[in-house]
Write a protein that holds these residues in place. Structure first.
Motif, mmCIF file in Angstrom:
data_model
loop_
_atom_site.group_PDB
_atom_site.id
_atom_site.type_symbol
_atom_site.label_atom_id
_atom_site.label_comp_id
_atom_site.label_asym_id
_atom_site.label_seq_id
_atom_site.Cartn_x
_atom_site.Cartn_y
_atom_site.Cartn_z
ATOM 1 N N UNK A 12 -58.442 128.103 2.586
ATOM 2 C CA UNK A 12 -59.211 127.027 3.230
ATOM 3 C C UNK A 12 -60.189 127.529 4.301
ATOM 4 N N UNK A 13 -61.128 128.384 3.914
ATOM 5 C CA UNK A 13 -62.102 128.881 4.884
ATOM 6 C C UNK A 13 -63.110 127.799 5.272
ATOM 7 N N UNK A 14 -63.673 127.905 6.455
ATOM 8 C CA UNK A 14 -64.746 126.995 6.878
ATOM 9 C C UNK A 14 -66.113 127.542 6.486
ATOM 10 N N UNK A 15 -66.165 128.819 6.137
ATOM 11 C CA UNK A 15 -67.418 129.506 5.828
ATOM 12 C C UNK A 15 -67.271 130.212 4.486
ATOM 13 N N UNK A 35 -73.994 122.055 -8.901
ATOM 14 C CA UNK A 35 -73.673 120.682 -8.511
ATOM 15 C C UNK A 35 -72.288 120.600 -7.864
ATOM 16 N N UNK A 36 -71.334 121.354 -8.389
ATOM 17 C CA UNK A 36 -69.996 121.396 -7.799
ATOM 18 C C UNK A 36 -70.051 121.964 -6.380
ATOM 19 N N UNK A 37 -70.832 123.019 -6.184
ATOM 20 C CA UNK A 37 -70.976 123.598 -4.850
ATOM 21 C C UNK A 37 -71.557 122.579 -3.871
ATOM 22 N N UNK A 38 -72.551 121.821 -4.297
ATOM 23 C CA UNK A 38 -73.132 120.788 -3.430
ATOM 24 C C UNK A 38 -72.083 119.730 -3.064
ATOM 25 N N UNK A 39 -71.262 119.335 -4.023
ATOM 26 C CA UNK A 39 -70.211 118.345 -3.752
ATOM 27 C C UNK A 39 -69.184 118.887 -2.765
ATOM 28 N N UNK A 40 -68.763 120.134 -2.964
ATOM 29 C CA UNK A 40 -67.785 120.750 -2.062
ATOM 30 C C UNK A 40 -68.359 120.843 -0.661
ATOM 31 N N UNK A 41 -69.593 121.274 -0.569
ATOM 32 C CA UNK A 41 -70.237 121.406 0.746
ATOM 33 C C UNK A 41 -70.323 120.053 1.441
ATOM 34 N N UNK A 43 -68.494 117.118 0.738
ATOM 35 C CA UNK A 43 -67.219 116.433 0.974
ATOM 36 C C UNK A 43 -66.310 117.176 1.946
ATOM 37 N N UNK A 44 -66.385 118.491 1.971
ATOM 38 C CA UNK A 44 -65.481 119.263 2.814
ATOM 39 C C UNK A 44 -66.144 119.847 4.057
ATOM 40 N N UNK A 45 -67.454 119.678 4.176
ATOM 41 C CA UNK A 45 -68.147 120.159 5.358
ATOM 42 C C UNK A 45 -68.182 121.664 5.498
ATOM 43 N N UNK A 46 -68.154 122.378 4.376
ATOM 44 C CA UNK A 46 -68.168 123.835 4.409
ATOM 45 C C UNK A 46 -69.565 124.355 4.758
ATOM 46 N N UNK A 47 -69.604 125.444 5.498
ATOM 47 C CA UNK A 47 -70.834 126.189 5.707
ATOM 48 C C UNK A 47 -70.899 127.234 4.607
ATOM 49 N N UNK A 48 -72.041 127.312 3.919
ATOM 50 C CA UNK A 48 -72.183 128.234 2.799
ATOM 51 C C UNK A 48 -73.391 129.121 3.037
ATOM 52 N N UNK A 49 -73.186 130.423 2.918
ATOM 53 C CA UNK A 49 -74.296 131.371 2.934
ATOM 54 C C UNK A 49 -74.387 131.933 1.519
ATOM 55 N N UNK A 50 -75.481 131.608 0.857
ATOM 56 C CA UNK A 50 -75.673 131.975 -0.539
ATOM 57 C C UNK A 50 -76.817 132.977 -0.642
#
Length: 84
Positions: A12-15, A35-41, A43-50
């Motif tokens: 359960x990372x935040x980043x 699309x799944x990544x956008x939903x996860x970001x 709904x779960x408020x994750x910070x993503x560095x892609x």
């Protein structure tokens, strides 16, 4: 890729740091995973560095794009988008 991603996500990372995660996928699967990544970001408020070489992918997924410079340790430009 799936086993590595699911194992890393289990704690359960935040980043999330993702380096070319969709590069080896066919177009349909890539679209579904984006699309799944956008939903996860969202709904779960994750910070993503892609990290990606695809401008289209960066524009579709990003709220901010940072383009590298030829100078070591610097960036050329940062572009911000409205929140999705």
């Amino acid at each position: 890729m799936v086993s590595t991603t699911s194992t890393g996500y289990a704690v359960k990372p935040q980043f999330l740091l993702m380096d070319e995660p969709f590069g080896a996928l066919d177009a349909r699967t890539r679209s579904n995973m984006q699309n799944l990544l956008l939903k996860v970001r969202q709904t779960e408020g994750k910070t993503v560095m892609l990290i990606t070489h695809s401008v289209e992918e960066a524009i579709y997924l990003a709220s901010r794009i940072v383009a590298p410079s030829t100078d070591q340790g610097d960036h050329r430009r940062t572009v911000r988008f409205s929140a999705r």
